[in-house]
Design an enzyme around this catalytic site. Structure first.
Site, mmCIF file in Angstrom:
data_model
loop_
_atom_site.group_PDB
_atom_site.id
_atom_site.type_symbol
_atom_site.label_atom_id
_atom_site.label_comp_id
_atom_site.label_asym_id
_atom_site.label_seq_id
_atom_site.Cartn_x
_atom_site.Cartn_y
_atom_site.Cartn_z
ATOM 1 N N LEU A 1 12.308 -54.760 37.128
ATOM 2 C CA LEU A 1 11.367 -55.801 37.501
ATOM 3 C C LEU A 1 10.110 -55.596 36.670
ATOM 4 O O LEU A 1 9.732 -54.456 36.379
ATOM 5 C CB LEU A 1 11.006 -55.728 38.994
ATOM 6 C CG LEU A 1 12.116 -56.011 40.009
ATOM 7 C CD1 LEU A 1 11.584 -55.820 41.430
ATOM 8 C CD2 LEU A 1 12.683 -57.409 39.832
ATOM 9 N N ASP A 2 9.464 -56.696 36.277
ATOM 10 C CA ASP A 2 8.212 -56.584 35.544
ATOM 11 C C ASP A 2 7.207 -55.781 36.360
ATOM 12 O O ASP A 2 7.275 -55.731 37.595
ATOM 13 C CB ASP A 2 7.630 -57.968 35.262
ATOM 14 C CG ASP A 2 8.402 -58.728 34.196
ATOM 15 O OD1 ASP A 2 9.151 -58.094 33.432
ATOM 16 O OD2 ASP A 2 8.251 -59.964 34.136
ATOM 17 N N LYS A 3 6.254 -55.199 35.665
ATOM 18 C CA LYS A 3 5.271 -54.348 36.329
ATOM 19 C C LYS A 3 4.550 -55.069 37.463
ATOM 20 O O LYS A 3 4.319 -54.506 38.536
ATOM 21 C CB LYS A 3 4.253 -53.844 35.300
ATOM 22 C CG LYS A 3 3.278 -52.816 35.838
ATOM 23 C CD LYS A 3 2.459 -52.228 34.703
ATOM 24 C CE LYS A 3 1.552 -51.117 35.203
ATOM 25 N NZ LYS A 3 0.803 -50.478 34.112
#
Length: 254
Positions: free
Chosen positions: A72-74
């Site tokens: 997942l993106d940050k």
């Protein structure tokens, strides 16, 4: 690029230093093969040279053999799968490759949109700068379905069902429909300010208004797949505090 100061201030307020977070408190589901956590925003999934902590580091403090099954993106929060052994990792990796894993995301988007299983099938190409663009020549097949869950005054809560798993796929596909994710300035989204929702909003003198949610408003709400025994694992991740507050404010000032 380092996060702006107000992002870091927000992260420390809602999600204290990652070293103080107990990995056990993030766990939504666990069996002998898998752990599903509710990933907080502002922490990288994998090790990042610029950051001392990551989900992977926290997971391996809990279980040294842990392997992250996807990313997942940050800034994205929500359901994230972790394999507890190599066989479980391979099994889930094959399911991702064969597109057997069901993923649902919720996004707050700028504007009012009426989506009913709208399909977006646009090829995506990742640039060296970590930005993704639509490219019919170099891009890889990317497909997402979008359904409106709730419309507000100037925003829409959208359910996103990605079939493929390309980098920034949901963000770019929503932007292509003129429905960028609120706060996602990379792809045309605008910060979500209370002053834009509330009439006669008064900001205190000599203060700067901060967005209601200080990241792009994307949350991985559901994750479902079959384990090696054929049993279905289906986990829902509750909204983190910042996302829940954003929805509450949007509902309040319709």
């Amino acid at each position: 690029m380092p996060l702006p100061l107000y992002f870091l201030t927000f992260a420390l307020h809602f999600y204290p230093n990652m070293k103080k977070i107990r990995f056990e408190e993030l766990i939504l589901f666990e069996n002998e093969d898998y752990i599903i956590i509710n990933k907080p925003p502002f922490i990288s999934t994998l090790d990042d040279r610029a950051e001392p902590d990551s989900v992977l580091a926290l997971a391996r403090d809990y279980l040294p053999e842990a392997q992250i099954a996807h990313r997942l993106d940050k800034e994205t929060s929500g359901a994230l799968a972790i394999a507890k052994n190599p066989a479980a990792y391979r099994h889930l990796a094959i399911q991702f490759e064969r597109r057997k894993v069901e993923k649902l995301y919720h996004a707050v988007c700028d504007g009012i949109h009426d989506f009913d299983e709208v399909e977006v099938n646009l090829p995506l190409y990742s640039l060296n700068k970590g930005v993704v663009r639509i490219d019919y020549g170099k891009g890889k097949e990317s497909k997402t379905y979008f359904t409106t869950k709730e419309a507000f005054k100037m925003h829409t809560l959208v359910e996103c069902r990605p079939i493929t798993g390309r980098m920034h796929q949901i963000r770019v596909h929503l932007s292509s429909m003129k429905a960028p994710i609120s706060g996602d300035e990379t792809y045309g989204g605008r910060p979500l300010f209370l002053s834009k929702l509330k009439r006669h909003y008064n900001l205190k003198r000599d203060t700067e208004e901060l967005p209601i949610i200080r990241r792009f408003a994307l949350h991985a709400s559901n994750l479902a797949f079959d384990d090696e025994k054929g049993q279905r694992i289906d986990v829902q991740a509750p909204y983190p505090k910042d996302f829940a507050v954003a929805i509450k404010q949007l509902s309040k000032y319709r």
